[in-house]
Write an enzyme that holds these catalytic residues in place. Structure first.
Site, PDB file in Angstrom:
ATOM      1  N   ARG A 220      27.502  32.479  35.892  1.00 40.86           N
ATOM      2  CA  ARG A 220      26.831  33.472  36.744  1.00 40.86           C
ATOM      3  C   ARG A 220      25.897  34.290  35.862  1.00 40.86           C
ATOM      4  O   ARG A 220      26.339  35.133  35.075  1.00 40.86           O
ATOM      5  CB  ARG A 220      27.857  34.337  37.451  1.00 40.86           C
TER       6      ARG A 220
ATOM      7  N   HIS B 153      32.423  29.140  48.270  1.00 39.35           N
ATOM      8  CA  HIS B 153      32.721  30.370  47.526  1.00 39.35           C
ATOM      9  C   HIS B 153      31.511  31.312  47.557  1.00 39.35           C
ATOM     10  O   HIS B 153      31.246  32.049  46.604  1.00 39.35           O
ATOM     11  CB  HIS B 153      33.092  30.023  46.079  1.00 39.35           C
TER      12      HIS B 153
ATOM     13  N   SER C  17      42.857  39.028  47.966  1.00 37.62           N
ATOM     14  CA  SER C  17      42.692  38.122  46.828  1.00 37.62           C
ATOM     15  C   SER C  17      43.836  38.276  45.827  1.00 37.62           C
ATOM     16  O   SER C  17      44.328  39.383  45.593  1.00 37.62           O
ATOM     17  CB  SER C  17      41.371  38.458  46.124  1.00 37.62           C
TER      18      SER C  17
END
Ligand SMILES: Cc1cc2nc3c(=O)[nH]c(=O)nc-3n(C[C@H](O)[C@H](O)[C@H](O)COP(=O)(O)O)c2cc1C
Length: 380
Positions: A167, A278, A109
């Site tokens: 989130r 995702h 990443s």
């Protein structure tokens, strides 16, 4: 406990949950909103039924798959996971080393906790690099230059974070980067002494790739550092064309769920796409990736390499994705749960679980290799 005591990814998840602070576990395990998309990802796979075929010789089986000129020994690789070393120190390095040893792809990443250059040393032929478009464009092109210089071949550009998602677990845990050491967080960490000692010994995880630019990335934004490094509301086709022009190897667009977006990826010159939501971390109302896959394959299957992640937890899931036209499959959380549960050997154990289940499923449906899989093995 021995690795063989853990028979499923869920077993590993449960063990990881016991070993790591709640804040870190929730960061890994959680998703956007009500987490309906996470549940839908699993349901999507479970709703698909395979049609077993017998009276065939299936005594010789193999799982090799060739993409972008490399023949891998298993049909699954490691998705990019930002801040993975928060889950357990050295997750990135352990998984990259596993990928090299087992001949599968590992994706680093852009917001990884190990540098581009270090991962290239560990897994020179197996590491792919995943790019986000940070707040300042120049950072993206710097990262591309570094990835090229380090010898990466495949570039993955993630396009599904136009703005940060909500989130709830992270918000409730007061989770931001850099950490705010609130009494709640200190208590959380104190209850997991093995994690705390290991993390102390290895140093606090930080965004190794972004470290030189972090102040620039966050400049003028009211976002925390992690968000500022990933969010790309301006990532349109023009910008993607410039990224394409700056990269001469295979370029993959990650986060595609519709034929229209796949068409845009094709227009900008992508060689492949990863059908992905995702892992349910962006749009809670998004479709499961496995339900989005067939439409994209029907439209573009002949023109681009179509891959998938999000919700893959068994070898049966992998076989189902290939039956629906995926040419490769990835998982993020499964591999990180493995390291969270078992440390260095965890990634390899996850790959064993997947590979054994793929093998078992192939034999049961009368196939001997991944290329044979297709719609005829789906129970309609
Ligand atoms: C903790 C965590 C961090 C992630 N970080 C990134 C990232 O930095 N870049 C990216 O493209 N995707 C990221 N993803 C998404 C994964 O690459 C992948 O799409 C997702 O994990 C697949 O779903 P699965 O976890 O159910 O296998 C992340 C996922 C998780 C769980």
């Amino acid at each position: 406990m021995k690795p063989t005591d853990f028979l499923t990814i869920d077993d590993l998840r449960a063990r990881a949950k016991k070993r790591i602070p709640k804040l870190a576990f929730d960061y890994l395990d959680g998703g956007a909103g009500s987490e309906a998309n996470i549940a839908r990802n699993r349901q999507g796979f479970e709703d698909i039924v395979l049609c077993p075929e017998y009276l065939r010789d299936v005594s010789e089986r193999n799982q090799q798959v060739t993409i972008f000129g490399h023949t891998y020994d298993a049909p699954i690789g490691v998705s990019p996971v930002g801040l993975a070393n928060l889950i357990w120190p050295k997750v990135d390095s352990y998984l990259a080393a596993m990928a090299k040893q087992r001949n599968v792809p590992y994706t680093l990443s852009a917001v990884g906790t190990t540098s581009i250059e270090r991962i290239a040393e560990i897994a020179p032929d197996h590491a792919w690099f995943q790019l986000y478009m940070p707040g300042q464009e120049y950072i993206c092109f710097e990262l591309l230059k570094r990835a090229k210089a380090a010898g990466y071949n495949v570039l993955v550009v993630t396009v599904d974070i136009p703005i940060p998602s909500k989130r709830l677990r992270d918000l409730r845990n007061d989770f931001t980067m850099p950490f705010k050491m609130t009494p709640k967080i200190i208590w959380d960490i104190a209850r997991k002494p093995n994690w705390a000692l290991a993390t102390l010994a290895n140093g606090k995880p930080r965004f190794e790739n972004m470290a030189p630019y972090i102040d620039d990335a966050a400049a003028g934004k009211s976002l925390n550092a992690a968000q500022a490094l990933q969010v790309s509301p301006k990532l349109d086709e023009d910008l993607m064309r410039r990224i394409r022009a700056a990269w001469d190897g295979p370029m993959v667009v990650k986060g595609i769920l519709s034929p229209r977006s796949a068409e845009a990826a094709k227009r900008i010159g992508a060689d492949g796409i990863i059908v992905s939501n995702h892992g349910g971390r962006q749009l809670d109302s998004a479709p499961s990736s496995i339900e989005a896959l067939p439409r994209v394959v029907d439209t573009f299957g002949d023109n681009m390499t179509i891959m998938l992640d999000s919700g893959v937890r068994t070898g049966g899931d992998i076989v189902k994705a290939y039956c629906l036209g995926a040419e490769f499959v990835f998982s993020g959380r499964s591999f990180v749960f493995g390291v969270g549960a078992l440390g260095e050997i965890g990634g390899s154990h996850v790959l064993d679980l997947f590979a054994n289940e793929v093998d078992l499923t192939l034999a049961q449906i009368g196939c001997t290799n991944m290329a044979q899989l297709g719609a005829e093995y789906l129970w309609k």
